[in-house]
Design an enzyme around this catalytic site. Structure first.
Site, mmCIF file in Angstrom:
data_model
loop_
_atom_site.group_PDB
_atom_site.id
_atom_site.type_symbol
_atom_site.label_atom_id
_atom_site.label_comp_id
_atom_site.label_asym_id
_atom_site.label_seq_id
_atom_site.Cartn_x
_atom_site.Cartn_y
_atom_site.Cartn_z
ATOM 1 N N ASP A 225 9.566 3.021 1.764
ATOM 2 C CA ASP A 225 8.359 3.791 2.057
ATOM 3 C C ASP A 225 8.112 3.712 3.552
ATOM 4 O O ASP A 225 7.559 2.743 4.063
ATOM 5 C CB ASP A 225 7.177 3.222 1.271
ATOM 6 C CG ASP A 225 5.878 3.982 1.533
ATOM 7 O OD1 ASP A 225 5.808 4.727 2.525
ATOM 8 O OD2 ASP A 225 4.920 3.811 0.755
ATOM 9 N N PHE B 73 0.863 -1.182 0.000
ATOM 10 C CA PHE B 73 0.000 0.000 0.000
ATOM 11 C C PHE B 73 0.895 1.226 0.000
ATOM 12 O O PHE B 73 1.553 1.538 0.993
ATOM 13 C CB PHE B 73 -0.938 0.045 1.205
ATOM 14 C CG PHE B 73 -1.855 1.240 1.149
ATOM 15 C CD1 PHE B 73 -2.994 1.211 0.363
ATOM 16 C CD2 PHE B 73 -1.551 2.413 1.829
ATOM 17 C CE1 PHE B 73 -3.825 2.322 0.267
ATOM 18 C CE2 PHE B 73 -2.371 3.525 1.744
ATOM 19 C CZ PHE B 73 -3.515 3.475 0.959
ATOM 20 N N LYS C 70 2.816 11.497 6.632
ATOM 21 C CA LYS C 70 1.966 11.316 7.813
ATOM 22 C C LYS C 70 2.497 12.066 9.039
ATOM 23 O O LYS C 70 2.243 13.248 9.199
ATOM 24 C CB LYS C 70 1.743 9.837 8.091
ATOM 25 C CG LYS C 70 0.904 9.156 7.006
ATOM 26 C CD LYS C 70 0.384 7.824 7.450
ATOM 27 C CE LYS C 70 -0.395 7.132 6.338
ATOM 28 N NZ LYS C 70 -1.640 7.797 5.970
#
Length: 405
Positions: free
Chosen positions: A230, A145, A259
């Site tokens: 990531d 993801f 984030k």
């Protein structure tokens, strides 16, 4: 769950009426938050055990981050990259040093940062490695993801994220996550990068086998391929280290961050790499109107300061051990995965689905999120206390010990 004069049903109905249904939220309408707690429109408090998918690593409204945002709001919030503002170099230098890299390219969202990494890797492949034009290929992992843009869903294996959004972008090879042999066998003369999550979050907080990340690093070095980590969900203290990839002593060629970099206040993302990689970009080839704006940089610089203390990494490691040990003792839990204050919990599917578990936990004042059947994800803010962890563990135990309705 609500009182006679509850505002929740009306607020939920309004949200349902006026927004596209791209999410299936729990029936909670949050109006206020501080630390590890949120309060709904009816005044009921909940322990936040999701932390905005790690965007709130430092908790809701961390005083230092709020102060930095307030101070910047009184000065200047946006200039665009057509000019240089006085917060830009401070943020970029601090983040580059935290990552031990030469350069930083700020963006806004995590998906933007992933797209940036893809573009940089391809350009590096053509200009530095010498891959023929249009032949650059990037290896990714199954069940990944990395976001939901058109390019990113092109290499997703999640049908919900991918189906009906084609035609898809070529140039990606998908291999099983955790299978080092399959990954190394997929590398060829056109491979420019390996892009993966050091721990797969959306897939259920999957930790790869020991030696997997180190093996990828060795293969990438040997075959002149960029290793891209990531760390949007797994990084910035979440797993007990600044970056999850550090658990294997691995340094990637490129970090993709987001984030928690915005402190739960503004969207901030970035790519960090050395000059021989990020230096391939020239003016006009990539950009963002809001990327690296003064408000984002002021908050992001304060986030870097918090991480430099090492306190949050230490808290995550220590309290994460308490969380994982407590989860393993709860009846009805089939498996617990993760590191630090991050856990994927597989519930006995004979008891309930993950969604049902989340709904019942919300009724008891604890907010978590399900993923894939009977799995729930736990990612509390790193400011959480031992007592709050024990409270959540107790509620999870209550839910799983109760008979399904």
């Amino acid at each position: 769950m609500t009182t006679v004069d509850s505002r929740t049903p009306e607020a939920l109905a309004d949200a349902e009426r006026w927004t596209a249904h791209n999410y299936h939220p729990l029936p909670v309408v949050i109006a206020d938050a501080e630390g590890a707690w949120v309060t709904d429109v009816d005044g009921r408090r909940y322990l936040d055990f999701l932390a905005g998918y790690s965007a709130l690593n430092f908790g809701h409204r961390h005083p230092a981050l709020i102060a930095a945002a307030h101070a910047q709001l009184d000065r200047v919030t946006l200039t665009s990259r057509a000019f240089v503002h006085d917060q830009f170099a401070t943020f970029c230098r601090g983040l580059a040093e935290l990552c031990d890299k030469d350069l930083v390219l700020p963006m806004n969202t995590g998906a933007e940062a992933v797209e940036t990494a893809i573009k940089v890797a391809r350009k590096w492949g053509y200009q530095v490695k010498g891959v023929p034009d249009g032949r650059a290929n990037i290896i990714v992992a199954e069940n990944n993801f990395h976001g939901r843009t058109t390019t990113i869903v092109s290499f997703s294996t999640d049908p919900d994220a991918r189906d009906d959004f084609g035609p898809y972008t070529p140039g990606f090879t998908i291999v099983p996550y955790g299978d080092l042999d399959a990954l190394t066998a997929a590398i060829d003369e056109h491979t420019v990068a390996v892009l993966l999550e050091p721990i797969q979050g959306e897939a259920g907080v999957l930790v790869p086998p020991a030696g997997y990340l180190a093996g990828i690093r060795a293969a990438c070095t040997d075959r002149n391929v960029l290793m891209i980590a990531d760390e949007i969900q797994s990084g910035l203290g979440r797993t007990g280290r600044t970056f999850a990839i550090e658990h294997e002593g691995v340094v990637p060629d490129m970090y993709v961050l987001g984030k928690a970099l915005g402190g739960g206040i503004v969207p901030v993302s970035a790519v960090a790499a050395n000059r021989d990689v990020l230096g391939v970009l020239k003016p006009g080839e990539h950009g963002s109107t809001f990327g690296g704006n003064p408000l984002a940089c002021a908050v992001g610089a304060e986030v870097v300061k918090l991480l430099r203390t090492g306190d949050f990494q230490e808290r995550s490691a220590k309290l994460g051990q308490r969380l994982h040990e407590g989860l393993a003792e709860i009846g009805g839990v089939r498996a617990v995965r993760g590191r630090g204050l991050w856990a994927g919990v597989d519930i006995d599917p004979g008891l309930m689905t993950g969604r049902q578990a989340c709904e019942r936990l919300a009724e008891r004042g604890v907010l978590v999120k399900d993923t894939h059947g009977s799995t729930i994800r736990l990612a509390p803010p790193l400011v959480i206390t031992e007592e709050e962890i024990d409270l959540a563990l107790g509620k999870i135990g209550e839910v799983l010990s109760a008979r399904t309705s």
